[in-house]
Structures are given as structure tokens and as C-alpha cells.
Design a protein around this motif. Sequence first.
Motif: not given
Length: 611
Positions: A200-203, A458, A461-462, A465-466, A496
Motif C-alpha cells: 500500500y505504501a508503494e501504491g 507527514n 511521508l510526502d 511519495k515524491r 516507508a
Amino acid sequence: MAKHPVLVDVTDRIIERSRRTRTAYLDRIRSATLKGKVERSQLSCTNQAHAFAAMPNETKIRLKEATLPNLAIVSAYNDMLSAHQPLDMFPAWIKEEALKVGATAQFAGGVPAMCDGVTQGQPGMELSLFSRDVIAMSTAVALSHLMFDAVLYLGVCDKIIPGLMIGALTFGHLPAVFVPAGPMTSGISNDEKAKTRQLYAEGKVGRDALLESEAQSYHGAGTCTFYGTANSNQMLMEIMGLHLPGAAFVNPNTPLREALTREAARQAVAISAEGKQFTPIADIVDEKVIVNAIVGLMATGGSTNHTMHLVAIARAAGIDINWDDFDALSAIIPSLTRVYPNGKADVNHFHAAGGMAYVIRELLDAGLLHEDVNTVVGHGLRRYAEEPWLADGKLAWRPAVAAPLDRDVIRPASEPFAVDGGLRVLSGNMGRSVIKVSAVKPEYRIVEAPAVVFHDQNDLLDAFKRGELEKDFVAVIRFQGPRANGMPELHKLTPALAILMERGFKVALVTDGRMSGASGKVPAAIHVSPEALAGGPIAKVRDGDIVRLDSEAGTLEVVVPAEEWATREAVHVDMSHNDFGVGRELFAVFRNTADAAEQGAMSFSHPLWRD
């Protein structure tokens, strides 16, 4: 078996360090103890009439006599949280058993119980740590009526047991029996759950798949089955002699769980001042018992949250411990268990393989526990090397298994998983911190890399994701301490950071906040003290500074010239956004007065510790 010399030396140091405060505590407790009288005898007739007005006739008659013991029930019951939902039926059982042995019992009061699993990563988590102190205060309110001669404390999870313990020790003249609810039955494997979280963390999977996975893991009544803070609490109550032997990990809604709960009521009567074995909790929780608690934490790879909670509990009993005591004991205590996150098994598997009775016997036989202590079932810890069972429907105890039934989960002290307890103290120019390495592979225990600084989890985590964290780095997450924002757990960072480690990057975390008792894999220097908001040196770190975390040498350093470090100014951050929302307004007094993590992060200064 002779006691290990380090166990003796650490205990002696604690006794000497605590001499003034422990003596003052015991003097206060002795002055509160009524000799040969029930607690309610000091109340006026009007006081007593208020206290039993709503009771059934049989209970009211016995309370009027003012000669028979009356048990208090202090409970963390609510039916939203799986760990505490089973407590619903316990008061009725306790009242029934009290009447059978000539006593009475009343529900004295409830305490709040919040779940870090529900609030994890949410603003409500900023209330979590200080809910411990609210629970202690709520316990005091419940017992302030002076109606009770012994107390049964019903609770399980992260802050509930420490809060109940602080409250119980404040009323240390009263005997106390702690009554757990037990873990839920096992769901999907921890490996499967962790894999879905990472996907899920990796999408790679959607929220529907994540929710289904979590629901299959947390699926019924009882405590979460991983070995986090909640189950570490139950281990501690067992090894400190505050449960009935073997009560910690019996599943709820079983005949054995009910039998243990009923027997706890009978034992509370037995150790009340009117019983045959008067044993106030102040006479149980002494320096040796606190050392036994630390030993249990090390031997089982328990939650790092207890490097704060045990300090706070000890202080409530006038006992002064610090992280050096944890470090010294960790060096000699072998790691006897592998329970998630330190292994693949859950606590049900651990219990079935031998459980606490086996662990306690091994530690006693190796000279790594104090056997000569008081417990709720009498003097001596050896009784806790027995496990409960139902013999023809009646509660009985039998010796622990001769050998572990699964050596991948439990080992004898002579053949441990590791020769130490896996908890280290780190110190250096960033301050003092603790790190749990029992779940961290040896090749990841030393990390030297540039700092990437964040002031909110957060934000990390952002950045992940980037794709900005595909490199070696040390994540420095500061302004997460007790005074900054209530010291929330940063558990949701683990997936993550673990992904980045699996991709071959050297990664570590340094924070003045907390990590969950369920966290592992990632080397994390946590509880950094002093915290950033208090001007701690962690507030001096800049992006790009080389940080060296060496859990083998016990150091945490920013690699900059000493002259530059000494003159560098600390960063200041506006924390006003933490002042409101989900009740945070009401907790300002806690944030403003909290001690440092090594002093237990307590928000009220106990009178014993004032200069």
C-alpha cells in the motif's frame, strides 16, 4: 542458583539512590493504613449512606456492618476497543465471588482507555501519552471515597496499565490485583499484514485491500496479538507478581479466563487488611520488583515505551531508576523469545509454546531474577513458574513445560536467541536516547549518513511519495517530545523506511518522539532528551549534517567540529497548530509541565521528587 552479580549491583545502586524518596513514600503509606479496621470506618454515617444507597440488600447489609472487606473495581472498559470489551462481564463475576467469601465489591470508577491503533498518525495521538496521567488521576478520584479495602484493576493496553499502576501506588496502602482480558485469537500472519502495508505504501494495492488485511488481523475481542506495549504490559504485571500466575495471555471469552477473573476477586479478599495475607501493593512493588520488570522487558524484547512508563511507575513508589539501569541489565539478560516484531510468532503462539511460566522459570534458574519478592499470591516469585489450567472444571496450576514446544519462539536461558536484551542507550552531542536493536539486523545497527530534517512525520511521508528519499540518510524528526506535542508515536513511518532499506539504502531514524512497541527493522534512536522544544541539541541539526548512529558503541553524534556545534543556535518552531483540535486544548497543562522522557515524561511533579 546464585544471582548474577550485575543484577545485584544494579539493584543495590537503585536502593541506595532511592533511599530518601522510598523511605518518605513508605512513611506516607504506613500513615494511611488503618490497623484492624475497614477503610469506610473513618466515614460518617452520612458519608456511608451515600456510598451504599444504590446497593442490593445483601451488599447493603454487609456494608452497614463496617467489618467486612469491600473491594473496589476500577475498570478501563469500553466496547469500542477490542482489548477492553471483554471487561464488560468482569464486575458481575467479581461481585458474585466477593459475596461467596463474605465480602462485597463495588464498581468504584472507570478510567479512559484510548487506542494507539485507532489514533496512530492522527491528531488524537497527541493525547495518548498524557492519557496515562489522566488515568492515574481518574484512579485517584475513584478511590478517594475511602470505601475500599482492596482493589481490582481491570485494564490492558498501552497507557492504561501504567496509569493504573501510578494510581494504585499512590494508594499504596491498599492491596491490588491486576486483572487482564487476554489477547484476541490469531488472525492472518504478521508477515502477511506487513507485506500488505508495504504494498500500500508503494501504491501497489488500494485502500480496500489494506482495510481487508487489517480487518483480518484485528478481528475480534481481546488485545492485539503482536508483542507491542499492550502485551508488554501484561508480561510486566506477571513478572512483577501483580496478576494471578499465568493470567496474562489467556484468551477472553473462555472458561479459563472467567475462572481466573473470579479467583482474582477471591485473592483480593485474602490479601485485604481483613484477610489472612494482608499485602498492600506498596509492599509488593519495591526495588527488586522494579528490577525484575526491567529484566522481563529485556528477556522478551518488550516495548521501548516502558523506558518511560517503568520510570514513572517506579517514581510513584519512591524508586529512582534511569536509562543506565536498563542498559546495564540489557547487557546481561539473554533474549529468550521471538515474538513479532522481533519474530514471526504472535503472543498466542508464545503462550502455547511455554509462555511466561517457562520464561520466568528460566530466568529464576539462571539467577537473573529476584525470587525473594512479595506477590499477590504470597512471598516468592517461583509460583509464577506455573501455568493455570482447568482440572475437572476447577482452576488449578501446574509446572511450566520442561522444554519449549517451539524453539523458534522460546529458548532456554542456556541457548538464547541473543546473549543480551537488545536495548541500548545512545549518548553524544545530540543528547541521550534509547534504541531497540533486537528487531534490527546486525548489518543495519551502525548508520552514518546525511541528515534530512523534518518537523512532522507527514512531511517525511510526502517526501517519500515524491521519490526524494531514494538515498542514504538519517531522518531527524524533531519537536515530537512531550512538551512539543505530547510525544505521539511515529509508527506509520516504519513501512516507508523499511521499503527504502529493502532497496539497499542505509536508513535510520532519530527523534525526540516515540516509536510504537510494534515497530522494528529500522534502526531508530528515540526519546532523544532533552527534546527540541526544551532547547535540546537535536534542535541544532541541519539538513546535510553527517549523523552517526552507532548502536554497537552506544553513540549518537552529529559529525561537526566541536567549536561549530557549541556556537550553533537551535532552531525554533511555531507549535501553535498543536494547541487545538480533538481536545488538545484541554491538555495544555500536561504539555507545559511534562518531564523529560528519561524522567518518565510525567506531567505532574510527585511530591516525593520536589527539591
